[in-house]
Design an enzyme around this catalytic site. Structure first.
Site, mmCIF file in Angstrom:
data_model
loop_
_atom_site.group_PDB
_atom_site.id
_atom_site.type_symbol
_atom_site.label_atom_id
_atom_site.label_comp_id
_atom_site.label_asym_id
_atom_site.label_seq_id
_atom_site.Cartn_x
_atom_site.Cartn_y
_atom_site.Cartn_z
ATOM 1 N NE ARG A 187 -3.543 0.195 2.781
ATOM 2 C CZ ARG A 187 -3.986 0.105 4.554
ATOM 3 N NH1 ARG A 187 -3.627 -1.173 5.059
ATOM 4 N NH2 ARG A 187 -4.473 0.610 4.487
ATOM 5 C CB CYS A 248 -2.057 4.937 8.851
ATOM 6 S SG CYS A 248 -2.916 5.825 10.097
ATOM 7 C CE LYS A 250 -9.747 3.396 8.838
ATOM 8 N NZ LYS A 250 -11.267 2.791 8.656
#
Length: 297
Positions: A187, A248, A250
């Site tokens: 991610r 990160c 959120k």
């Protein structure tokens, strides 16, 4: 050394079980189940209603947030937080112990630990090993709802533990803070999608370093030792003697970075509350880095 005067960030399942057995849960000790799961997977409140640590209240992170923000999980106001936790029987003199039921051992509990700290509360701890190990070790559970007497909690925002979009953007020039991203490597790189995200490509803030939060946990779901945590930071060339911002997607798993650093004696890690979900939507394209098919995120 500084970590010797810090309040204990972790308590053991054994300690909590003994505290419950000896009747200490009350105005001076409150327990919170801070579980949250992606929609369509598990139902946190339903699981709490079925079984939880005796005396624990459910901390609903969907309720205790800024519901007017377009970004995920942003901090509530001082008044909102104070009223919310006051209704859970928590005062400024209460020791708060937070856990969650995630299979990893800990996921959302460090976020709530950080929320208390950012609102000026010192005496807050995470249950090391979480509900997963509470169950595994055979400690008692109940379905009986907790009905604590409401208390007064005065929240005072500690701005040094919180960073805004504007501050992180300025930091790209000043480089006063190291920026550490706690998401999984794919991610962060932009090669794997953000789960359950509509209109949010993966990738990272330019100049950030990737330290996936799961590295801080053992396979059994416990926090690693301070020595192991320091080695993880050192391996990624993160200098704990220097200022640090955690990010990160959120603002949730970033709090694992704050917790791990705290356990190493560094209590001043700031969390970028909007994190990638805000950055992706607001920041200049050249500040968003991705190895995905579209290049820049």
């Amino acid at each position: 050394m500084v970590h010797q005067v810090l309040y204990r960030a972790l308590v053991s399942t054994k300690w909590l079980a003994e505290s419950i057995r000896s009747g200490k849960v009350g105005p001076s000790l409150r327990v919170l189940d801070a579980s949250w799961y992606s929609p369509g997977t598990r139902q946190a409140r339903k699981e709490y209603q079925e079984r939880h640590v005796p005396g624990a209240s459910f901390f609903d992170i969907e309720e205790c947030r800024d519901t007017t923000s377009p970004y995920e999980m942003m901090l509530p106001s001082e008044a909102h937080f104070g009223d919310y936790v006051g209704n859970l029987g928590i005062s400024n003199d209460t020791h708060v112990v937070v856990y969650d039921g995630d299979d990893l051992g800990s996921f959302y509990a460090p976020r709530v630990w950080w929320m208390f700290r950012v609102f000026g509360h010192r005496t807050v701890s995470v249950l090391n090993g979480g509900f997963r190990n509470w169950l595994k070790e055979g400690h008692p559970v109940t379905s009986e709802p907790s009905r604590p007497e409401p208390a007064v909690f005065k929240a005072t925002l500690n701005r040094s533990l919180l960073k805004t979009y504007e501050q992180v953007l300025e930091n790209l020039q000043s480089k006063r803070f190291q920026l550490v991203d706690s998401r999984a490597q794919g991610r962060y790189l932009g090669t794997q999608p953000e789960p359950d995200a509509v209109g949010l490509d993966s990738g990272h803030i330019r100049g950030s370093v990737n330290v996936p939060f799961m590295n801080f946990l053992t396979e059994d779901g416990f926090e690693k030792s301070p020595e192991e945590l320091r080695a993880i930071f050192q391996d990624k060339k993160v200098d704990l003697s220097q200022p640090l911002i955690a990010t990160c997607r959120k603002g949730v798993t970033a709090c694992h970075i704050a917790l791990a650093a705290y356990l190493c004696g560094k209590p001043d890690v700031a969390v970028y509350d909007g994190s990638w979900s805000e950055w992706f939507r607001r920041a200049p394209p050249e500040t968003r880095v991705s190895q995905g098919k579209s290049g820049k995120a």
